[in-house]
Motif scaffolding. Structure first.
Motif, PDB file in Angstrom:
ATOM      1  N   LEU A 194      73.317  27.658  56.214  1.00 37.53           N
ATOM      2  CA  LEU A 194      72.135  27.005  56.777  1.00 37.53           C
ATOM      3  C   LEU A 194      70.865  27.755  56.417  1.00 37.53           C
ATOM      4  CD1 LEU A 194      73.589  26.013  60.259  1.00 37.53           C
ATOM      5  CD2 LEU A 194      72.590  24.431  58.596  1.00 37.53           C
ATOM      6  N   ALA A 195      70.963  29.081  56.326  1.00 41.87           N
ATOM      7  CA  ALA A 195      69.788  29.868  55.922  1.00 41.87           C
ATOM      8  C   ALA A 195      69.402  29.523  54.487  1.00 41.87           C
ATOM      9  CB  ALA A 195      70.097  31.357  56.044  1.00 41.87           C
ATOM     10  N   GLY A 196      70.407  29.316  53.632  1.00 39.41           N
ATOM     11  CA  GLY A 196      70.131  28.913  52.247  1.00 39.41           C
ATOM     12  C   GLY A 196      69.462  27.554  52.170  1.00 39.41           C
ATOM     13  N   VAL A 197      69.924  26.631  53.032  1.00 41.41           N
ATOM     14  CA  VAL A 197      69.313  25.300  53.080  1.00 41.41           C
ATOM     15  C   VAL A 197      67.858  25.412  53.542  1.00 41.41           C
ATOM     16  CG1 VAL A 197      69.347  23.071  54.272  1.00 41.41           C
ATOM     17  CG2 VAL A 197      71.488  24.084  53.451  1.00 41.41           C
ATOM     18  N   ALA A 198      67.630  26.198  54.597  1.00 47.09           N
ATOM     19  CA  ALA A 198      66.271  26.348  55.120  1.00 47.09           C
ATOM     20  C   ALA A 198      65.341  26.961  54.084  1.00 47.09           C
ATOM     21  CB  ALA A 198      66.296  27.206  56.384  1.00 47.09           C
ATOM     22  N   ALA A 199      65.852  27.949  53.339  1.00 44.87           N
ATOM     23  CA  ALA A 199      65.032  28.595  52.317  1.00 44.87           C
ATOM     24  C   ALA A 199      64.656  27.607  51.218  1.00 44.87           C
ATOM     25  CB  ALA A 199      65.778  29.788  51.730  1.00 44.87           C
ATOM     26  N   ALA A 200      65.614  26.780  50.796  1.00 45.69           N
ATOM     27  CA  ALA A 200      65.338  25.798  49.741  1.00 45.69           C
ATOM     28  C   ALA A 200      64.342  24.746  50.207  1.00 45.69           C
ATOM     29  CB  ALA A 200      66.641  25.140  49.297  1.00 45.69           C
ATOM     30  N   LEU A 201      64.430  24.370  51.491  1.00 43.10           N
ATOM     31  CA  LEU A 201      63.500  23.367  52.010  1.00 43.10           C
ATOM     32  C   LEU A 201      62.099  23.948  52.209  1.00 43.10           C
ATOM     33  CD1 LEU A 201      65.799  21.628  54.684  1.00 43.10           C
ATOM     34  CD2 LEU A 201      65.097  20.710  52.458  1.00 43.10           C
ATOM     35  N   ASP A 202      62.028  25.216  52.580  1.00 44.27           N
ATOM     36  CA  ASP A 202      60.722  25.841  52.844  1.00 44.27           C
ATOM     37  C   ASP A 202      60.028  26.324  51.568  1.00 44.27           C
ATOM     38  OD1 ASP A 202      61.098  25.382  55.515  1.00 44.27           O
ATOM     39  OD2 ASP A 202      61.796  27.414  55.981  1.00 44.27           O
ATOM     40  N   TYR A 203      60.785  26.675  50.563  1.00 41.02           N
ATOM     41  CA  TYR A 203      60.207  27.211  49.326  1.00 41.02           C
ATOM     42  C   TYR A 203      60.744  26.459  48.110  1.00 41.02           C
ATOM     43  CZ  TYR A 203      59.254  30.982  52.616  1.00 41.02           C
ATOM     44  OH  TYR A 203      58.841  31.703  53.707  1.00 41.02           O
ATOM     45  N   GLU A 220      65.376  25.850  43.403  1.00 43.61           N
ATOM     46  CA  GLU A 220      65.653  24.468  43.021  1.00 43.61           C
ATOM     47  C   GLU A 220      66.683  23.864  43.965  1.00 43.61           C
ATOM     48  OE1 GLU A 220      66.806  24.044  39.017  1.00 43.61           O
ATOM     49  OE2 GLU A 220      64.975  24.932  38.183  1.00 43.61           O
ATOM     50  N   GLU A 221      66.450  22.613  44.352  1.00 43.04           N
ATOM     51  CA  GLU A 221      67.348  21.958  45.296  1.00 43.04           C
ATOM     52  C   GLU A 221      68.746  21.794  44.730  1.00 43.04           C
ATOM     53  OE1 GLU A 221      67.628  17.876  47.984  1.00 43.04           O
ATOM     54  OE2 GLU A 221      65.678  18.711  47.422  1.00 43.04           O
ATOM     55  N   ALA A 222      68.849  21.497  43.440  1.00 48.07           N
ATOM     56  CA  ALA A 222      70.168  21.332  42.822  1.00 48.07           C
ATOM     57  C   ALA A 222      70.970  22.630  42.882  1.00 48.07           C
ATOM     58  CB  ALA A 222      70.006  20.879  41.370  1.00 48.07           C
ATOM     59  N   GLU A 223      70.281  23.754  42.637  1.00 47.83           N
ATOM     60  CA  GLU A 223      70.961  25.055  42.700  1.00 47.83           C
ATOM     61  C   GLU A 223      71.415  25.350  44.123  1.00 47.83           C
ATOM     62  OE1 GLU A 223      69.916  29.799  42.064  1.00 47.83           O
ATOM     63  OE2 GLU A 223      68.477  28.256  41.440  1.00 47.83           O
ATOM     64  N   ALA A 224      70.543  25.083  45.099  1.00 46.41           N
ATOM     65  CA  ALA A 224      70.893  25.314  46.499  1.00 46.41           C
ATOM     66  C   ALA A 224      72.036  24.404  46.936  1.00 46.41           C
ATOM     67  CB  ALA A 224      69.675  25.087  47.386  1.00 46.41           C
ATOM     68  N   ALA A 225      71.992  23.151  46.480  1.00 44.32           N
ATOM     69  CA  ALA A 225      73.056  22.203  46.845  1.00 44.32           C
ATOM     70  C   ALA A 225      74.401  22.668  46.301  1.00 44.32           C
ATOM     71  CB  ALA A 225      72.724  20.814  46.309  1.00 44.32           C
ATOM     72  N   GLY A 226      74.422  23.163  45.072  1.00 39.89           N
ATOM     73  CA  GLY A 226      75.669  23.644  44.490  1.00 39.89           C
ATOM     74  C   GLY A 226      76.256  24.801  45.279  1.00 39.89           C
ATOM     75  N   SER A 227      75.372  25.701  45.725  1.00 37.93           N
ATOM     76  CA  SER A 227      75.832  26.834  46.524  1.00 37.93           C
ATOM     77  C   SER A 227      76.387  26.380  47.870  1.00 37.93           C
ATOM     78  CB  SER A 227      74.669  27.813  46.728  1.00 37.93           C
ATOM     79  OG  SER A 227      75.066  28.884  47.545  1.00 37.93           O
ATOM     80  N   VAL A 228      75.710  25.404  48.490  1.00 47.02           N
ATOM     81  CA  VAL A 228      76.169  24.901  49.783  1.00 47.02           C
ATOM     82  C   VAL A 228      77.495  24.168  49.638  1.00 47.02           C
ATOM     83  CG1 VAL A 228      75.677  23.273  51.654  1.00 47.02           C
ATOM     84  CG2 VAL A 228      73.869  24.775  50.783  1.00 47.02           C
ATOM     85  N   ILE A 229      77.641  23.384  48.581  1.00 50.99           N
ATOM     86  CA  ILE A 229      78.891  22.655  48.353  1.00 50.99           C
ATOM     87  C   ILE A 229      80.065  23.630  48.243  1.00 50.99           C
ATOM     88  CG2 ILE A 229      80.173  21.253  46.685  1.00 50.99           C
ATOM     89  CD1 ILE A 229      77.494  19.835  46.062  1.00 50.99           C
ATOM     90  N   ALA A 230      79.900  24.662  47.415  1.00 54.48           N
ATOM     91  CA  ALA A 230      80.978  25.639  47.218  1.00 54.48           C
ATOM     92  C   ALA A 230      81.281  26.383  48.514  1.00 54.48           C
ATOM     93  CB  ALA A 230      80.588  26.624  46.121  1.00 54.48           C
ATOM     94  N   GLY A 231      80.236  26.796  49.223  1.00 59.78           N
ATOM     95  CA  GLY A 231      80.444  27.532  50.470  1.00 59.78           C
ATOM     96  C   GLY A 231      81.067  26.687  51.557  1.00 59.78           C
ATOM     97  N   ALA A 232      80.632  25.423  51.664  1.00 55.69           N
ATOM     98  CA  ALA A 232      81.167  24.531  52.696  1.00 55.69           C
ATOM     99  C   ALA A 232      82.636  24.238  52.453  1.00 55.69           C
ATOM    100  CB  ALA A 232      80.365  23.231  52.734  1.00 55.69           C
ATOM    101  N   ARG A 233      83.001  24.021  51.205  1.00 58.25           N
ATOM    102  CA  ARG A 233      84.406  23.713  50.912  1.00 58.25           C
ATOM    103  C   ARG A 233      85.296  24.940  51.081  1.00 58.25           C
ATOM    104  NH1 ARG A 233      83.811  19.193  46.160  1.00 58.25           N
ATOM    105  NH2 ARG A 233      83.545  17.470  47.649  1.00 58.25           N
ATOM    106  N   ASN A 281      77.004  13.518  46.310  1.00 54.01           N
ATOM    107  CA  ASN A 281      76.561  12.147  46.054  1.00 54.01           C
ATOM    108  C   ASN A 281      75.040  12.042  45.956  1.00 54.01           C
ATOM    109  OD1 ASN A 281      79.184  11.115  46.055  1.00 54.01           O
ATOM    110  ND2 ASN A 281      79.187  10.867  48.285  1.00 54.01           N
ATOM    111  N   GLY A 282      74.370  13.193  45.898  1.00 54.56           N
ATOM    112  CA  GLY A 282      72.930  13.185  45.683  1.00 54.56           C
ATOM    113  C   GLY A 282      72.088  13.075  46.929  1.00 54.56           C
ATOM    114  N   GLN A 283      72.708  13.234  48.098  1.00 48.90           N
ATOM    115  CA  GLN A 283      71.928  13.171  49.338  1.00 48.90           C
ATOM    116  C   GLN A 283      71.079  14.440  49.480  1.00 48.90           C
ATOM    117  OE1 GLN A 283      71.795  10.510  51.326  1.00 48.90           O
ATOM    118  NE2 GLN A 283      73.244   9.439  49.990  1.00 48.90           N
ATOM    119  N   PRO A 284      69.964  14.385  50.196  1.00 52.10           N
ATOM    120  CA  PRO A 284      69.084  15.564  50.325  1.00 52.10           C
ATOM    121  C   PRO A 284      69.708  16.644  51.198  1.00 52.10           C
ATOM    122  CG  PRO A 284      68.264  13.742  51.649  1.00 52.10           C
ATOM    123  CD  PRO A 284      69.380  13.175  50.828  1.00 52.10           C
ATOM    124  N   LEU A 285      69.184  17.859  51.042  1.00 50.11           N
ATOM    125  CA  LEU A 285      69.700  19.002  51.779  1.00 50.11           C
ATOM    126  C   LEU A 285      69.548  18.855  53.290  1.00 50.11           C
ATOM    127  CD1 LEU A 285      68.468  22.009  49.589  1.00 50.11           C
ATOM    128  CD2 LEU A 285      70.848  21.458  50.123  1.00 50.11           C
TER     129      LEU A 285
END
Length: 424
Positions: A152-161, A166-179, A382-386
């Motif tokens: 969640l901290a990674g998501v917040a950082a990507a949304l704030d800065y 880059e959102e795509a980079e942050a999304a990839g990190s969240v996907i891997a971590g969540a799974r 599926n391309g949804q926002p962070l």
């Protein structure tokens, strides 16, 4: 007799008369005992030792006085009446442990483990409960919460800065971590192991009449639990008993002899026997090894072929009339082969591994958190926002918080502590 609360020392002092005036409860520091008598308006009730604990260094985190008397229903009742008259009230189920949770002495998972330790019915269950009491589930969930918080901290950082991350980079990190976290949570949820620790391994003794099922049950239990006669159909209902095998509780069910030509009452017993066979962790199919296989034996061998089963050729002391691959030859009468049977029961039961989660409530919440993590990962793929995925990440965090009690309401507490006995 335990008294806890802000006025515990004052209330206990009204019924405790110290042998030495200098040892009044008010004067005692924490972890200090005094000898004296517990009294009421009629006089002395019993000699006792009163032990004082000062907040926050007590089981409940409050001032606590524990009065140790000689015991007995009459003395206990009279001591309680004296304390109630002095201003105390009866504790509710699990109220002492509930106060320990509310005062931050233990988290909710460790509070629940108190009752699991008390209710353990075998070494394996006791070990598992003690692991939880020492923080096994708590440590596991805290680690999962930290990993989820980092996501969640990674998501917040990507949304704030957005200009730096880059959102795509942050999304990839969240996907891997969540799974990865989803897999960790699901791997800790072994319903079979939890059930074995809680209620035990179910083994059903089945076979046609007069093959020695009831004698085998008695031999395993080391007591005359079931009636044994030479009359076919003696056992008409299910006779149950439990033994400990390698520290695990094994529940044995002696069922009615299965045969087609059975009168009405016996037929009901046969129906129940088949129901228990289907639900059992292991079917112990008992055959009379001293006689050739009958048509009923052959039918039972076919009927139980798809079940987890162990074939037992009983009456080995009378000789062997046939051989079956993988069958154990035993004698309920002489004890021949019984040690081998116990070893095989232990092997078939399979000792539950030391999983971090052994409570059904904890596993249900862990599975719910895992589902939210899966939903978040799928949404990002599926391309949804962070920020949309963050909703499910927060929901997963809420689920984990219910395990430890970080997120809790009175209804949940009432549910958890309702199964406690009074005094715990």
């Amino acid at each position: 007799v335990r008294v806890s609360g802000r006025d515990a020392v004052a209330v206990a002092s009204r019924v405790f008369r110290p042998a030495s005036p200098s040892r009044s409860l008010d004067s005692l520091s924490g972890y200090t005992a005094a000898y004296g008598h517990v009294t009421d308006e009629e006089g002395d009730i019993d000699e006792c030792v009163a032990l004082v604990f000062r907040a926050p260094h007590s089981y409940t985190g409050e001032d606590v006085v524990e009065v140790s008397c000689h015991g007995g229903p009459y003395l206990l009742s009279r001591v309680l009446r004296a304390l109630f008259a002095a201003g105390a009230r009866p504790a509710g189920p699990g109220e002492f442990t509930r106060r320990a949770f509310l005062n931050g002495r233990v988290d909710l998972s460790r509070a629940e483990a108190v009752m699991d330790v008390i209710g353990a019915q075998g070494e394996q269950a006791a070990r598992a409960a003690l692991r939880q009491l020492n923080g096994g589930a708590s440590a596991f969930i805290r680690d999962a919460q930290q990993r989820l918080t980092d996501l969640l901290a990674g998501v917040a950082a990507a949304l704030d800065y957005p200009e730096e991350i880059e959102e795509a980079e942050a999304a990839g990190s969240v996907i891997a971590g969540a799974r990865a976290l989803r897999d960790t949570l699901l791997s800790a949820c072994d319903e079979r192991a939890a059930r074995l620790l809680d209620t035990g391994f179910e083994a059903a003794l089945c076979g046609r009449p007069n093959v020695g099922k009831s004698s085998l049950l008695n031999a395993l239990l080391c007591e005359e639990r079931a009636i044994v006669t030479d009359i076919p159909g003696t056992t008409r209902d299910v006779v149950r008993g439990s033994i400990l095998v390698a520290g695990l509780r094994v529940n044995l069910s002696d069922t009615a002899g299965i045969r087609e030509q059975a009168e009405t009452v016996e037929a009901i017993g046969v129906q129940r026997a088949r129901e228990i066979m289907r639900a059992a962790d292991l079917v112990l199919l008992v055959l009379d090894g001293s006689q050739p296989l009958t048509a009923e034996d052959e039918e039972l061998l076919r009927e139980t072929e798809s079940y987890p089963r162990l074939i037992l050729c009983n009456k080995a002391d009378r000789g062997a009339a046939f051989e079956l691959p993988g069958a154990l030859r035993i004698s309920a009468a002489t004890g021949e082969g019984m040690d081998a049977l116990r070893q095989e029961l232990a092997r078939r039961a399979g000792m539950p591994c030391e999983l971090p989660l052994t409570s059904e409530r904890h596993m249900r919440l862990a599975r719910a958190a895992a589902q939210h993590l899966q939903t978040a990962a799928d949404a990002l793929e599926n391309g949804q926002p962070l920020d949309l995925a963050a909703i499910d990440l927060h929901a997963a965090l809420d689920c984990l918080g219910e395990v430890t009690g970080d997120r809790v309401d009175e209804k949940l507490l009432d549910s958890v502590f309702s199964r406690f006995c009074v005094g715990k």
